[in-house]
Design a protein around this motif. Structure first.
Motif, PDB file in Angstrom:
ATOM      1  N   ASN A   1      34.372  36.627  47.616  1.00 45.21           N
ATOM      2  CA  ASN A   1      35.210  36.588  46.592  1.00 45.21           C
ATOM      3  C   ASN A   1      36.611  37.828  46.422  1.00 45.21           C
ATOM      4  O   ASN A   1      37.339  37.035  45.745  1.00 45.21           O
ATOM      5  N   GLY A   2      36.712  38.940  46.543  1.00 44.45           N
ATOM      6  CA  GLY A   2      37.918  39.004  47.640  1.00 44.45           C
ATOM      7  C   GLY A   2      39.081  38.640  48.143  1.00 44.45           C
ATOM      8  O   GLY A   2      39.552  38.479  48.974  1.00 44.45           O
TER       9      GLY A   2
ATOM     10  N   VAL B   1      38.229  29.475  31.234  1.00 45.19           N
ATOM     11  CA  VAL B   1      36.480  29.360  30.298  1.00 45.19           C
ATOM     12  C   VAL B   1      35.395  30.015  30.630  1.00 45.19           C
ATOM     13  O   VAL B   1      34.706  30.972  30.220  1.00 45.19           O
ATOM     14  N   SER B   2      35.241  30.454  32.843  1.00 45.38           N
ATOM     15  CA  SER B   2      34.532  32.279  33.720  1.00 45.38           C
ATOM     16  C   SER B   2      35.199  32.382  33.951  1.00 45.38           C
ATOM     17  O   SER B   2      36.049  32.286  34.751  1.00 45.38           O
ATOM     18  N   THR B   3      34.780  33.620  34.407  1.00 41.68           N
ATOM     19  CA  THR B   3      35.683  34.252  35.397  1.00 41.68           C
ATOM     20  C   THR B   3      34.542  33.673  36.833  1.00 41.68           C
ATOM     21  O   THR B   3      35.175  33.127  37.923  1.00 41.68           O
ATOM     22  N   ARG B   4      33.766  33.480  36.479  1.00 40.68           N
ATOM     23  CA  ARG B   4      32.610  32.281  37.569  1.00 40.68           C
ATOM     24  C   ARG B   4      33.605  31.114  37.890  1.00 40.68           C
ATOM     25  O   ARG B   4      33.584  30.847  39.025  1.00 40.68           O
ATOM     26  N   LEU B   5      34.021  30.621  36.756  1.00 34.77           N
ATOM     27  CA  LEU B   5      35.087  29.240  37.378  1.00 34.77           C
ATOM     28  C   LEU B   5      36.111  30.095  37.945  1.00 34.77           C
ATOM     29  O   LEU B   5      36.657  28.610  38.883  1.00 34.77           O
ATOM     30  N   GLY B   6      37.265  31.025  37.314  1.00 32.97           N
ATOM     31  CA  GLY B   6      38.007  31.236  38.555  1.00 32.97           C
ATOM     32  C   GLY B   6      37.524  31.434  40.304  1.00 32.97           C
ATOM     33  O   GLY B   6      37.718  30.927  40.870  1.00 32.97           O
ATOM     34  N   THR B   7      36.862  32.257  40.370  1.00 32.92           N
ATOM     35  CA  THR B   7      36.178  32.349  41.789  1.00 32.92           C
ATOM     36  C   THR B   7      35.572  31.491  42.789  1.00 32.92           C
ATOM     37  O   THR B   7      36.108  31.688  43.672  1.00 32.92           O
ATOM     38  N   ARG B   8      35.437  30.902  41.409  1.00 28.66           N
ATOM     39  CA  ARG B   8      34.691  29.586  42.415  1.00 28.66           C
ATOM     40  C   ARG B   8      35.353  28.718  42.901  1.00 28.66           C
ATOM     41  O   ARG B   8      35.213  28.051  43.836  1.00 28.66           O
TER      42      ARG B   8
ATOM     43  N   VAL C   1      47.797  17.943  51.262  1.00 29.38           N
ATOM     44  CA  VAL C   1      46.828  19.290  51.344  1.00 29.38           C
ATOM     45  C   VAL C   1      48.474  20.653  50.661  1.00 29.38           C
ATOM     46  O   VAL C   1      47.262  21.555  49.812  1.00 29.38           O
ATOM     47  N   VAL C   2      49.418  20.013  50.433  1.00 28.36           N
ATOM     48  CA  VAL C   2      49.869  21.078  50.273  1.00 28.36           C
ATOM     49  C   VAL C   2      50.175  21.822  49.645  1.00 28.36           C
ATOM     50  O   VAL C   2      49.999  22.613  48.423  1.00 28.36           O
ATOM     51  N   SER C   3      49.889  21.119  48.524  1.00 26.70           N
ATOM     52  CA  SER C   3      50.003  20.566  46.643  1.00 26.70           C
ATOM     53  C   SER C   3      48.631  21.406  46.356  1.00 26.70           C
ATOM     54  O   SER C   3      48.385  22.545  45.688  1.00 26.70           O
ATOM     55  N   GLY C   4      47.790  21.084  47.118  1.00 27.65           N
ATOM     56  CA  GLY C   4      46.057  21.982  46.825  1.00 27.65           C
ATOM     57  C   GLY C   4      46.153  23.545  47.543  1.00 27.65           C
ATOM     58  O   GLY C   4      45.612  24.097  46.401  1.00 27.65           O
ATOM     59  N   SER C   5      47.292  23.983  48.371  1.00 27.12           N
ATOM     60  CA  SER C   5      47.260  24.751  48.572  1.00 27.12           C
ATOM     61  C   SER C   5      48.122  25.635  47.929  1.00 27.12           C
ATOM     62  O   SER C   5      47.552  26.562  47.112  1.00 27.12           O
ATOM     63  N   CYS C   6      49.090  25.058  47.066  1.00 30.05           N
ATOM     64  CA  CYS C   6      49.398  25.863  45.731  1.00 30.05           C
ATOM     65  C   CYS C   6      48.696  25.996  45.427  1.00 30.05           C
ATOM     66  O   CYS C   6      48.441  26.489  44.251  1.00 30.05           O
ATOM     67  N   PHE C   7      48.167  24.588  44.270  1.00 29.93           N
ATOM     68  CA  PHE C   7      47.332  25.354  43.384  1.00 29.93           C
ATOM     69  C   PHE C   7      46.209  26.512  43.647  1.00 29.93           C
ATOM     70  O   PHE C   7      46.177  26.728  42.104  1.00 29.93           O
ATOM     71  N   GLY C   8      45.924  26.447  44.728  1.00 28.29           N
ATOM     72  CA  GLY C   8      44.637  27.258  45.247  1.00 28.29           C
ATOM     73  C   GLY C   8      45.309  28.506  45.024  1.00 28.29           C
ATOM     74  O   GLY C   8      44.806  29.646  44.257  1.00 28.29           O
ATOM     75  N   ALA C   9      46.564  28.676  44.842  1.00 26.19           N
ATOM     76  CA  ALA C   9      47.243  29.963  45.332  1.00 26.19           C
ATOM     77  C   ALA C   9      47.457  29.788  43.612  1.00 26.19           C
ATOM     78  O   ALA C   9      47.733  31.312  43.026  1.00 26.19           O
ATOM     79  N   LEU C  10      48.112  29.156  42.970  1.00 29.14           N
ATOM     80  CA  LEU C  10      47.899  29.705  41.181  1.00 29.14           C
ATOM     81  C   LEU C  10      47.247  29.839  40.723  1.00 29.14           C
ATOM     82  O   LEU C  10      47.119  30.983  39.450  1.00 29.14           O
ATOM     83  N   ASN C  11      46.157  29.634  41.262  1.00 24.15           N
ATOM     84  CA  ASN C  11      44.179  29.899  41.028  1.00 24.15           C
ATOM     85  C   ASN C  11      44.183  31.534  40.547  1.00 24.15           C
ATOM     86  O   ASN C  11      44.280  32.598  40.138  1.00 24.15           O
ATOM     87  N   ALA C  12      44.758  31.664  42.458  1.00 26.32           N
ATOM     88  CA  ALA C  12      44.294  33.199  42.394  1.00 26.32           C
ATOM     89  C   ALA C  12      45.304  33.964  41.592  1.00 26.32           C
ATOM     90  O   ALA C  12      45.016  34.797  41.213  1.00 26.32           O
ATOM     91  N   THR C  13      46.872  33.888  41.606  1.00 31.14           N
ATOM     92  CA  THR C  13      47.327  34.840  41.051  1.00 31.14           C
ATOM     93  C   THR C  13      47.270  34.802  39.392  1.00 31.14           C
ATOM     94  O   THR C  13      47.649  35.630  38.264  1.00 31.14           O
TER      95      THR C  13
ATOM     96  N   ASP D   1      29.510  32.216  32.508  1.00 33.99           N
ATOM     97  CA  ASP D   1      29.393  34.211  32.950  1.00 33.99           C
ATOM     98  C   ASP D   1      27.837  34.406  32.088  1.00 33.99           C
ATOM     99  O   ASP D   1      27.623  33.657  31.409  1.00 33.99           O
ATOM    100  N   GLU D   2      27.065  35.853  32.831  1.00 31.39           N
ATOM    101  CA  GLU D   2      26.225  36.345  32.452  1.00 31.39           C
ATOM    102  C   GLU D   2      26.779  35.612  30.371  1.00 31.39           C
ATOM    103  O   GLU D   2      25.728  36.083  29.893  1.00 31.39           O
ATOM    104  N   GLN D   3      27.522  36.532  30.156  1.00 32.33           N
ATOM    105  CA  GLN D   3      27.995  36.648  28.804  1.00 32.33           C
ATOM    106  C   GLN D   3      28.060  35.319  28.074  1.00 32.33           C
ATOM    107  O   GLN D   3      28.356  35.273  26.737  1.00 32.33           O
ATOM    108  N   GLY D   4      28.536  33.893  28.871  1.00 28.99           N
ATOM    109  CA  GLY D   4      28.345  32.793  28.521  1.00 28.99           C
ATOM    110  C   GLY D   4      29.965  32.188  28.721  1.00 28.99           C
ATOM    111  O   GLY D   4      30.782  32.638  29.804  1.00 28.99           O
ATOM    112  N   PHE D   5      30.749  31.625  27.661  1.00 28.97           N
ATOM    113  CA  PHE D   5      31.619  30.987  28.381  1.00 28.97           C
ATOM    114  C   PHE D   5      32.931  31.883  27.472  1.00 28.97           C
ATOM    115  O   PHE D   5      32.597  32.871  26.893  1.00 28.97           O
ATOM    116  N   PHE D   6      33.517  31.791  27.903  1.00 28.63           N
ATOM    117  CA  PHE D   6      35.506  32.137  27.187  1.00 28.63           C
ATOM    118  C   PHE D   6      35.259  33.671  27.408  1.00 28.63           C
ATOM    119  O   PHE D   6      35.566  34.141  25.870  1.00 28.63           O
ATOM    120  N   HIS D   7      34.553  34.182  28.042  1.00 25.86           N
ATOM    121  CA  HIS D   7      34.047  36.057  28.104  1.00 25.86           C
ATOM    122  C   HIS D   7      35.537  36.391  28.437  1.00 25.86           C
ATOM    123  O   HIS D   7      35.483  36.892  30.336  1.00 25.86           O
TER     124      HIS D   7
END
Ligand code: ARG
Length: 537
Positions: free
Chosen positions: A52-53, A188-195, A338-350, A402-408
């Motif tokens: 994840n890191g 939605v969840s931390t998991r969805l973000g990191t996945r 590819v470039v727009s996908g890459s930017c989308f991923g960066a947007l997700n990480a930030t 997440d363990e705690q469900g959604f929107f935690h």
């Protein structure tokens, strides 16, 4: 010296906290449920792994830059050889910064990145000024840049590579949609973000690998769909011909390169949620940075093999031009995707980390406390009760919840971040945003790394699971000082605006923090012994 033998930076360097307001008997918080500040609910749930890191760092670093900065790097460096040197130097600079941050993150294993390091070392005011700048400009500003580039490439991919004359509002609209989906995903969840971060990291590597392989194939075989546009100059001209001799041009090239490598501090924002930060944070840094440097060098070599220098220098869509020459129309379309996908991923990480930064600002009371809350319901710490569902639905739920469900997740913080980002997308002008971002971010990187050196001197005994070579922070400080001074001399007005903006944080600090009463405010978290204990769980 404080009672527990540790040097108290807060009182030494910042007289406001020397009053001792808010400190209980040092090192021994006497209330059972003392204020854990921004560290409470999210950090209790330590879930982030090495992978994840890695994807948080790589996911943010590889964004727009490697596909669009080469124009600025090459034209300012003056020759392909010099440009490659700039790519190596800026990569190593980013690496020294990241290695320094890895030491800080191990010694102070809390969420918040520079916010906590500056607070510990210089006093809470410094952390506040960082948070103020990061929440209002750095995070949303850089996210807006990435979103705008995402919009441009997406529109290009959908409408077709040649349809450049679309209204900028269409681009901005698509940028908004990207921002909205990424924010939703992370709510939605931390998991969805990191996945999704993991997924995009692999996609990016595949994209860069494809560019590199294609470039080498083209160089060896001469294959290209558009032979007339193929460059062969690299075979017979001197790679260093035309190298620039002006320091300011080199500085501009370096800034452009550094933008492409920026984001190396991303994992530091979530150190508190890492299962084993002392081991995994340095591993993350020393895996991701060399990989990214290698990938960037290969990609740039490919550009040089395929495209004539004047094309690289002039286009800010190098990657699309590359695709066009090698594979024709389809190629440019694929590369745009590819470039727009890459930017989308960066947007997700930030977005993932920005949400947490805003959240901890809310927890600290820097901004209204609403932003420091988690989830949508009151009983948000409880295990979510799921209605009866099919086995498939349950599996899916387990996959994304997440363990705690959604929107935690810190949804209000993410919302605020999205709103500010949206404003920048609407009013933002690319160049202003980038310059402001460069100066302000390097100011804080510099301060934090100077802090590392101070900490080495003042707190030699401090437990540091990872210790970087002392030359590393020194190199980083020298080069960032050079960059900052160039920026100040080249554009004194702009630098002044940055300083003025940060200075607005000073009265805000007095208002939000300085006026806090005894017992509230400067929580036990800011006490050395306490956070050391807490951080190691
Ligand atoms: N390196 C990224 C890119 O090439 C930009 C990272 C922006 N930095 C940040 N902290 N958001 O697009």
């Amino acid at each position: 010296e404080t009672a527990n033998g540790a040097f108290d930076f807060n009182s030494a360097l910042f007289p406001l906290s020397a009053s001792g307001a808010g400190y209980t008997a040092l090192g021994t918080p006497n209330t059972p449920n003392f204020d854990l500040g921004g560290q409470q609910s999210l950090e209790r749930n330590k879930s982030l792994t090495f992978l994840n890191g890695l994807s948080l760092v790589i996911g943010l670093i590889i964004g727009s830059g490697i596909f669009s900065s080469p124009a600025s790097v090459n034209s300012n460096a003056g020759s392909p050889g010099a440009a490659l040197i700039v790519w190596v130097v800026s990569g190593i600079l980013a690496w020294t910064g990241a290695a320094s941050y890895a030491e800080l993150g191990g010694a102070i294993p809390l969420n918040g990145g520079a916010q906590v390091y500056l607070s510990k070392i210089f006093g809470e005011w410094a952390g506040f000024l960082f948070t103020w700048s990061a929440v209002t400009v750095l995070k949303p500003g850089s996210a807006a840049i990435i979103a705008i580039i995402f919009g441009e490439y997406m529109v290009r991919a959908v409408i077709g590579a040649d349809a450049l004359e679309v209204s900028p509002w269409i681009n901005k609209g698509v940028a908004m949609l990207g921002l909205l989906s990424v924010t939703g995903l992370n709510c939605v969840s931390t998991r969805l973000g990191t996945r999704s971060a993991d997924l995009f990291m692999f996609l990016k590597f595949i994209g860069l690998l494809a560019i590199s392989t294609l470039g080498i194939i083209v160089a060896v075989t001469g294959f290209a769909s558009n032979k007339a546009a193929l460059s062969s100059a690299w075979r017979d001209t001197n790679w260093f011909e035309g190298t620039s001799t002006s320091t300011s041009q080199w500085a501009v090239a370096l800034y452009a390169g550094l933008w492409a490598y920026d984001g190396w501090d991303n994992t530091n924002y979530v150190v508190g949620e890492m299962i084993n930060p002392g081991r995994d944070l340095p591993r993350t840094i020393h895996t991701s940075l060399p990989l990214v440097i290698l990938a960037y060098i290969l990609a740039n070599l490919s550009y040089i093999f395929v495209l004539p220098a004047d094309v690289i220098n002039a286009s800010n869509t190098v990657a699309v031009a590359f695709g066009q020459v090698v594979l024709g129309r389809v190629g440019s379309l694929i590369l745009a995707l590819v470039v727009s996908g890459s930017c989308f991923g960066a947007l997700n990480a930030t977005t993932f980390t920005a949400g947490r930064l805003v959240y901890s600002a809310g927890k600290e009371g820097y901004i209204p406390s609403l932003f420091g809350t988690i989830g949508i319901s009151r009983g948000n710490n409880q295990q979510m009760r799921l209605p009866r569902r099919s086995a498939r639905a349950k599996r899916l739920t387990r996959f994304i919840a997440d363990e705690q469900g959604f929107f935690h997740t810190p949804i209000f913080a993410m919302g605020l971040n999205a709103v500010i980002t949206a404003i920048y997308i609407i009013i933002g002008d690319f160049t202003t945003l980038t310059t402001f971002y460069g100066v302000a971010s390097y100011l804080f990187y510099f301060a934090a790394v100077v802090g590392l050196i101070i900490l080495r001197v003042k707190e030699p005994e401090l437990e540091r699971p990872y210790k970087c070579w002392i030359v590393t922070p020194i190199i980083f400080c020298c080069v960032s000082l050079f960059l900052l001074s160039r920026a100040i001399f080249a554009k004194p007005m702009q630098a002044l605006v940055v300083v003025a903006f940060i200075a607005v944080g000073v009265p805000l600090f007095w208002w939000r923090v300085g006026s806090r009463g005894r017992g509230r405010g400067k929580s036990e978290k800011w006490n050395w012994k306490f956070w050391r204990r807490w951080g190691r769980g």
